[in-house]
Design an enzyme around this catalytic site. Structure first.
Site, PDB file in Angstrom:
ATOM      1  N   GLY A   8       0.713  -1.224  -0.072  1.00 24.75           N
ATOM      2  CA  GLY A   8      -0.101   0.104  -0.044  1.00 24.75           C
ATOM      3  C   GLY A   8       0.788   1.319  -0.099  1.00 24.75           C
ATOM      4  O   GLY A   8       2.221   1.306  -0.011  1.00 24.75           O
ATOM      5  N   SER A   9       0.326   2.429   0.076  1.00 26.39           N
ATOM      6  CA  SER A   9       0.769   3.694  -0.168  1.00 26.39           C
ATOM      7  C   SER A   9       1.761   3.840   1.146  1.00 26.39           C
ATOM      8  O   SER A   9       2.792   4.543   1.162  1.00 26.39           O
ATOM      9  CB  SER A   9       0.000   4.672  -0.473  1.00 26.39           C
ATOM     10  OG  SER A   9      -0.879   5.078   0.320  1.00 26.39           O
ATOM     11  N   ALA A  29      -3.205  -0.059   6.971  1.00 24.63           N
ATOM     12  CA  ALA A  29      -4.625  -0.717   7.215  1.00 24.63           C
ATOM     13  C   ALA A  29      -5.450   0.410   6.648  1.00 24.63           C
ATOM     14  O   ALA A  29      -5.177   1.506   6.700  1.00 24.63           O
ATOM     15  CB  ALA A  29      -4.729  -0.865   8.924  1.00 24.63           C
ATOM     16  N   ASP A  30      -6.764  -0.143   6.417  1.00 27.97           N
ATOM     17  CA  ASP A  30      -7.737   1.044   5.873  1.00 27.97           C
ATOM     18  C   ASP A  30      -8.644   1.519   7.046  1.00 27.97           C
ATOM     19  O   ASP A  30      -8.868   2.755   7.071  1.00 27.97           O
ATOM     20  CB  ASP A  30      -8.762   0.287   4.852  1.00 27.97           C
ATOM     21  CG  ASP A  30      -8.046  -0.394   3.780  1.00 27.97           C
ATOM     22  OD1 ASP A  30      -7.141   0.451   2.956  1.00 27.97           O
ATOM     23  OD2 ASP A  30      -7.859  -1.473   3.617  1.00 27.97           O
ATOM     24  N   GLY A  35      -7.080  -4.553   3.106  1.00 30.74           N
ATOM     25  CA  GLY A  35      -7.296  -5.289   1.800  1.00 30.74           C
ATOM     26  C   GLY A  35      -7.861  -4.184   0.880  1.00 30.74           C
ATOM     27  O   GLY A  35      -8.315  -4.637  -0.274  1.00 30.74           O
ATOM     28  N   GLY A  36      -7.627  -3.030   1.103  1.00 31.18           N
ATOM     29  CA  GLY A  36      -7.969  -1.922  -0.059  1.00 31.18           C
ATOM     30  C   GLY A  36      -7.343  -2.165  -1.154  1.00 31.18           C
ATOM     31  O   GLY A  36      -7.646  -1.614  -2.516  1.00 31.18           O
ATOM     32  N   GLU A  65      -1.247 -10.811   3.095  1.00 35.00           N
ATOM     33  CA  GLU A  65      -0.995  -9.835   4.527  1.00 35.00           C
ATOM     34  C   GLU A  65      -1.444 -10.658   5.811  1.00 35.00           C
ATOM     35  O   GLU A  65      -0.550 -10.729   6.797  1.00 35.00           O
ATOM     36  CB  GLU A  65      -1.852  -8.583   4.202  1.00 35.00           C
ATOM     37  CG  GLU A  65      -1.531  -7.873   3.319  1.00 35.00           C
ATOM     38  CD  GLU A  65      -2.143  -6.485   3.041  1.00 35.00           C
ATOM     39  OE1 GLU A  65      -3.409  -6.550   3.503  1.00 35.00           O
ATOM     40  OE2 GLU A  65      -1.893  -5.538   2.277  1.00 35.00           O
TER      41      GLU A  65
HETATM   42  C1  5RP Z   1      -3.483  -3.548   1.006  1.00 29.30           C
HETATM   43  C2  5RP Z   1      -3.987  -3.040   2.615  1.00 29.30           C
HETATM   44  C3  5RP Z   1      -3.288  -1.888   3.092  1.00 29.30           C
HETATM   45  O1  5RP Z   1      -2.470  -1.877   3.885  1.00 29.30           O
HETATM   46  C4  5RP Z   1      -4.276  -0.663   3.097  1.00 29.30           C
HETATM   47  O2  5RP Z   1      -5.097  -0.726   1.823  1.00 29.30           O
HETATM   48  C5  5RP Z   1      -3.914   0.501   3.282  1.00 29.30           C
HETATM   49  O3  5RP Z   1      -3.462   1.051   2.206  1.00 29.30           O
HETATM   50  P1  5RP Z   1      -2.792   2.600   2.173  1.00 29.30           P
HETATM   51  O4  5RP Z   1      -1.580   2.608   2.990  1.00 29.30           O
HETATM   52  O5  5RP Z   1      -2.563   2.835   0.680  1.00 29.30           O
HETATM   53  O6  5RP Z   1      -3.629   3.702   2.773  1.00 29.30           O
HETATM   54  O7  5RP Z   1      -4.453  -3.875   3.207  1.00 29.30           O
HETATM   55  O8  5RP Z   1      -4.360  -4.593   0.673  1.00 29.30           O
END
Ligand code: 5RP
Length: 218
Positions: free
Chosen positions: A27-28, A81-82, A93-94, A101
């Site tokens: 993720g970012s 995490a989202d 899971g975003g 994970e």
């Molecule tokens: C990817 C994830 C990421 O940890 C979650 O989506 C957060 O992403 P971001 O750091 O881009 O906000 O679970 O599957």
């Protein structure tokens, strides 16, 4: 928000000790971690990642990744995490990498969750809950989710690294995260869902402005 993600990612470097077997998420926020990881390269013995995307970025940074089976038990897993609560429960899971994970999180001795301030919530469920499903099960699982009160929406044009589909479930108020995690995972055709409560985080690092706040689960 991006400076908060970066601040949380940089703070997590302090948890990496000598001879570390490290798991890296997706993720970012984790991308900021990957770009700063060179600072502690000399401390990392082995490294594994939860997605093809993170593996590619790590390799660009000069790291050689191994799969989880060959690294054994990671000392540390660092991921975003989202949504996360102060009970250390998360929706993840975003980015669609939830299954790998969850596997690495479960295998690891310590799970550090790095987030910007917007991710901290009182109750999980405003962010649509991702569920990875075997393709033939998508309609059946969607009907079962409707019985639980949620509306499942297929993530169009997306295939996971494992060759499966993602349903994003709207309008679930997740009052008992461990119970719902188990219930959804018991549906045939579900690979896993994005509630991380049975294996929750051990440490949350929250970026707030250019500062960070750390909450440890004792
Ligand atoms: C990817 C994830 C990421 O940890 C979650 O989506 C957060 O992403 P971001 O750091 O881009 O906000 O679970 O599957």
């Amino acid at each position: 928000m991006n400076n908060e993600k970066k601040a949380a990612a940089i703070k997590s470097l302090e948890y990496i000790e000598h001879d570390c077997v490290l798991g890296v998420g997706t993720g970012s926020t984790v991308n900021y971690l990957i770009s700063e990881l060179h600072q502690v390269k000399h401390k990392i013995k082995l490294i594994t990642s939860s997605s093809e995307a993170s593996t590619a970025l790590l390799e660009e940074q000069g790291f050689t990744t191994d799969d989880l089976s060959s690294v054994g038990t990671p000392d540390l897993y660092i991921d975003g995490a989202d949504e996360i609560t102060k009970n250390f429960h998360m929706i993840k899971g975003g980015g669609g990498a939830l299954t790998r994970e969850k596997i690495i999180a479960h295998a690891s001795n310590q799970f550090i969750c790095i987030v910007d301030n917007s991710k901290l919530v009182d109750v999980l469920g405003s962010f649509p809950l991702p569920i990875e499903v075997i393709p033939m099960a998508k309609s059946m699982v969607s009907r079962e989710i409707a019985i639980l009160g949620g509306q499942a929406e297929l993530r169009h044009g997306f295939t996971t690294d494992n060759g499966n589909l993602i349903l994003d479930v709207h309008n679930l108020k997740i009052i008992d995260p461990p119970l719902l995690e188990k219930k959804i995972n018991n549906l045939p055709g579900v690979v896993t869902n994005g509630i991380f409560a049975l294996r929750s985080a051990d440490v949350i690092i929250i970026g707030t402005g250019d500062q960070t706040e750390t909450i440890e689960n004792d």
